[in-house]
Write an enzyme that holds these catalytic residues in place. Structure first.
Site, short mmCIF file in Angstrom:
data_model
loop_
_atom_site.label_atom_id
_atom_site.label_comp_id
_atom_site.label_asym_id
_atom_site.label_seq_id
_atom_site.Cartn_x
_atom_site.Cartn_y
_atom_site.Cartn_z
N TYR A 24 30.00 -12.27 51.08
CA TYR A 24 29.80 -13.51 50.32
C TYR A 24 30.96 -13.73 49.36
O TYR A 24 31.44 -14.84 49.21
CB TYR A 24 28.47 -13.46 49.56
N ASN A 65 21.77 -22.73 55.79
CA ASN A 65 22.57 -23.14 56.95
C ASN A 65 21.65 -23.76 58.00
O ASN A 65 20.78 -23.09 58.54
CB ASN A 65 23.28 -21.91 57.53
N GLU A 72 27.84 -9.27 69.43
CA GLU A 72 29.24 -9.65 69.26
C GLU A 72 30.16 -8.44 69.15
O GLU A 72 31.37 -8.60 68.96
CB GLU A 72 29.39 -10.54 68.03
N CYS A 95 26.44 -17.69 60.06
CA CYS A 95 26.08 -17.05 58.80
C CYS A 95 25.66 -15.60 58.99
O CYS A 95 25.68 -14.81 58.04
CB CYS A 95 24.98 -17.86 58.09
N HIS A 96 25.32 -15.22 60.23
CA HIS A 96 24.94 -13.83 60.50
C HIS A 96 26.12 -12.87 60.32
O HIS A 96 25.92 -11.66 60.19
CB HIS A 96 24.34 -13.69 61.91
#
Length: 174
Positions: free
Chosen positions: A105, A128, A163, A136-137
């Protein structure tokens, strides 16, 4: 009354609702979070009607391609997030986080020129409206911990592992 089009798609982590405004993706959420999604949509559009449309603008197919391993399939989906100027800056910054990486953040706050606004970045992350497409993950706590995710921490963990982010021991932070 604003007419928005929606589709429901299956994913490995639960059914997803895809909502479009014109040709822009304006909401993406899990069906078990539909109440939250509708609250955000009503905040943005005072009066709305949802009409089913199969695979609007090919976005449902692109999202399914992401789950099948085509991570770049989300890159060209245009989004309309609404929100304040600050929120839009945060959400635009989130789209610059490369697949397979994570950030904090505080890093996002610095990236948008507001280095002490990391709490506001966190609050914006929680609002979001187009999760996964606006990733946002990929944002974690400064101590490398998984922190809140509107869809639940298990989904956040799954998305990151999908990912290629290794979650054992210390996370590698961008």
């Amino acid at each position: 009354m604003k007419e928005l089009f929606y589709d429901r798609i299956a994913s490995p982590i639960g059914e997803i609702l895809v909502v479009v405004d014109g040709s822009y993706l304006c909401s993406l959420d899990f069906t078990d979070c539909e109440q939250r999604m509708m609250a955000l949509l009503r905040r943005r559009y005072a009066s709305l009607q949802l009409t089913h449309m199969a695979d609007p603008y090919g976005y449902s197919s692109r999202i399914q391609a992401y789950f099948a391993g085509d991570y770049s399939s989300l890159d060209e989906i245009p989004v309309s997030t609404g929100g304040t100027t600050f929120q839009q800056q945060v959400w635009q910054a989130l789209r610059t986080i490369p697949v397979g990486t994570i950030t904090t953040y505080g890093t996002i706050a610095a990236q948008i020129g507001k280095p002490i606004a990391y709490r506001a970045v966190g609050a914006t992350n929680a609002l979001n409206p187009v999760g996964i497409v606006v990733p946002c993950h990929r944002v974690i706590g400064a101590n490398a911990s998984l922190t809140g995710y509107a869809g639940g921490l298990e989904r956040k963990r799954w998305l990151l592992q999908h990912e290629g982010v290794l979650l054992q021991n210390k996370l590698m932070v961008q």
